[in-house]
Every structure is written in structure tokens, then in C-alpha cells.
Design an enzyme around this catalytic site. Sequence first.
Site, PDB file in Angstrom:
ATOM      1  N   PRO A   2      42.084  40.831  47.522  1.00  0.00           N
ATOM      2  CA  PRO A   2      41.356  40.711  46.376  1.00  0.00           C
ATOM      3  C   PRO A   2      40.358  39.461  46.661  1.00  0.00           C
ATOM      4  O   PRO A   2      40.507  38.386  47.253  1.00  0.00           O
ATOM      5  CB  PRO A   2      42.197  40.770  45.225  1.00  0.00           C
ATOM      6  CG  PRO A   2      43.592  40.046  45.971  1.00  0.00           C
ATOM      7  CD  PRO A   2      43.701  40.465  47.265  1.00  0.00           C
ATOM      8  N   GLU A   3      39.094  39.604  46.153  1.00  0.00           N
ATOM      9  CA  GLU A   3      38.286  38.456  46.195  1.00  0.00           C
ATOM     10  C   GLU A   3      38.297  37.729  44.726  1.00  0.00           C
ATOM     11  O   GLU A   3      39.340  37.998  43.857  1.00  0.00           O
ATOM     12  CB  GLU A   3      36.824  38.916  46.265  1.00  0.00           C
ATOM     13  CG  GLU A   3      36.819  39.733  47.816  1.00  0.00           C
ATOM     14  CD  GLU A   3      35.491  40.312  48.132  1.00  0.00           C
ATOM     15  OE1 GLU A   3      34.484  39.817  47.733  1.00  0.00           O
ATOM     16  OE2 GLU A   3      35.381  41.217  49.023  1.00  0.00           O
TER      17      GLU A   3
END
Length: 279
Positions: A2-3
Site C-alpha cells: 500500500p501507498e
Amino acid sequence: MPELPEVETVRRGLAALVIGKTISRVTVTLGRIIRTPDDVEQFKLMLEGLILDEVSRRGKYLLLGVGPYTLVSHLRMEGRYGLYRAEDPVEKHTHVIFHFTDGTELRYKDVRQFGTMDLVPRGDFSSLPGLQSLGPEPLDESFTSEVFAGQVRKRRSGKMKVLLLDQTFVAGLGNIYVDEVLFQSGVHPETAAPQLSDEQVTRMHAAIVDVLRRSVELGGSSIKSYVNGYGQEGGMQHQLRVYGMERTPCPQCGVEIVKTRVAGRGTHFCPVCQPEPKA
């Protein structure tokens, strides 16, 4: 993945779910997830009886305040957290369980097993160079257009796609949102920093802030396995304009979106809205 938007969404969920809970014990079934201390049994003992009192974030790192310690959790590719009742079946690939005194459990699941946890003295990240070297936080008020311009002008070379992925340049951006930012700002991914005009730099700064804020509001992008602390998917994937849209019409000009590779990363862009930089 995830970012930043996904990690921020997880942070918000965990803050609502676990702050104030007391850890009775910790179960670790995959020792290499725990990097600091290097003794898993010591890690477990250090956390017993402590209250989880804070959940914050820096870039893509989750920071959990537990008594005199900060638990630094890097989700990497597919790490995820969820709150369960003690009687709920434990899913496959669950590697760390924080058992709380109220009968609930915070479980960490990681199919790819790339995630890491470091338990360090509260707020002392000197032993974590990756965290210490992070660039500006893009959703912080201090990340102004002038600050970003200064970052860009320091670089005498480097393609913008690569620079935006560099966590020491700007913290939290990954492949999905870099493609979206470059499209929104009309910049070709192979444009070098010195080739950018002042107007392009200003547009790119605005795009970084806008894309990330919208994604946080929508709970991030569920491209693969990402879910938030409640087990819910995000909604930003339905608003992506170029990432994953190869061979579909550009939403601005109708020309087909192209997928190529820049520095080994899959890269999506519109050849008309993001013209190649001049030599």
C-alpha cells in the site's frame, strides 16, 4: 502497495479500534517479521501489559505508540491489520497477534511476508535509516509549492517518474499515485527535473496534494488485496485515470493510454496529454 493513502486509511481505522487497549500477550508465528529487537521472545515480553495509546504515520510507515516504545510497522506489499474477537478463527498467513485484555485481538496478516516490525524507544528512529531519511510529508501543511520546487531544483538529473518514487524526495508516493500525479500535471514520466518549467512544478505539487487527499477520502485503492482496519476495500481504484488503463481512451483527449516501463516499473501515460520532453 500500500501507498500513503492506504496506510493513512489503516491508521485512521486502527486509531478508532485499538487506542486505549492493553496488550496481555503477543503471539509471533513468523519470526523474521520482527526486526527489532532481534530476539522475538524479548519483543513479546517488552509489550506485555502495555497500553496502545497512539497510532500515527510517517510516509508509508505505521507508528504505534505503546508505553515507552514506538512499534514501527512497514506493511510493504500486502501486510494488513484487522481487529478480531479471540474466538474468531485465525486466517492463514496471520503472523503476529496482539492479544488484548478485553478479549479482542489485533492480527497482522501478510501473504507475501515482506512486512517488518521494529520496536524502538518512543520516537527514536535513529536505528531505522529508511524512516529517518524520508522526504517531506506531502499532506502536511509545511509541504508548500515552494518547498517542492526547492526539492526539484536541487536535482540536476533524474526522470520525474523515478524521483517521485524516491521516498527521500517525497514521502509516501508509490507507482499508482505517481502515474496519476504525472497525468494530472501533464508531465511525461521520462521528463528530467531540470526540464520542468515553473508552471509544471506548480501543477505537479498541486496534483500530488489533490490526488493523495482524494484517495484518502475514498479509503485508498484496492488494486490487489488491500483492505482497511475494518476489512473494507477502498474506492479510489474507480477514479484512477491512467494507472491500469492501458489500451483504453484517455479521459481528456480520447487517445489510447500507453503502458511502458520506466526504471523497471510499469508506467501508464497519455502520449498526447503528456508529450515527450524535448531532447
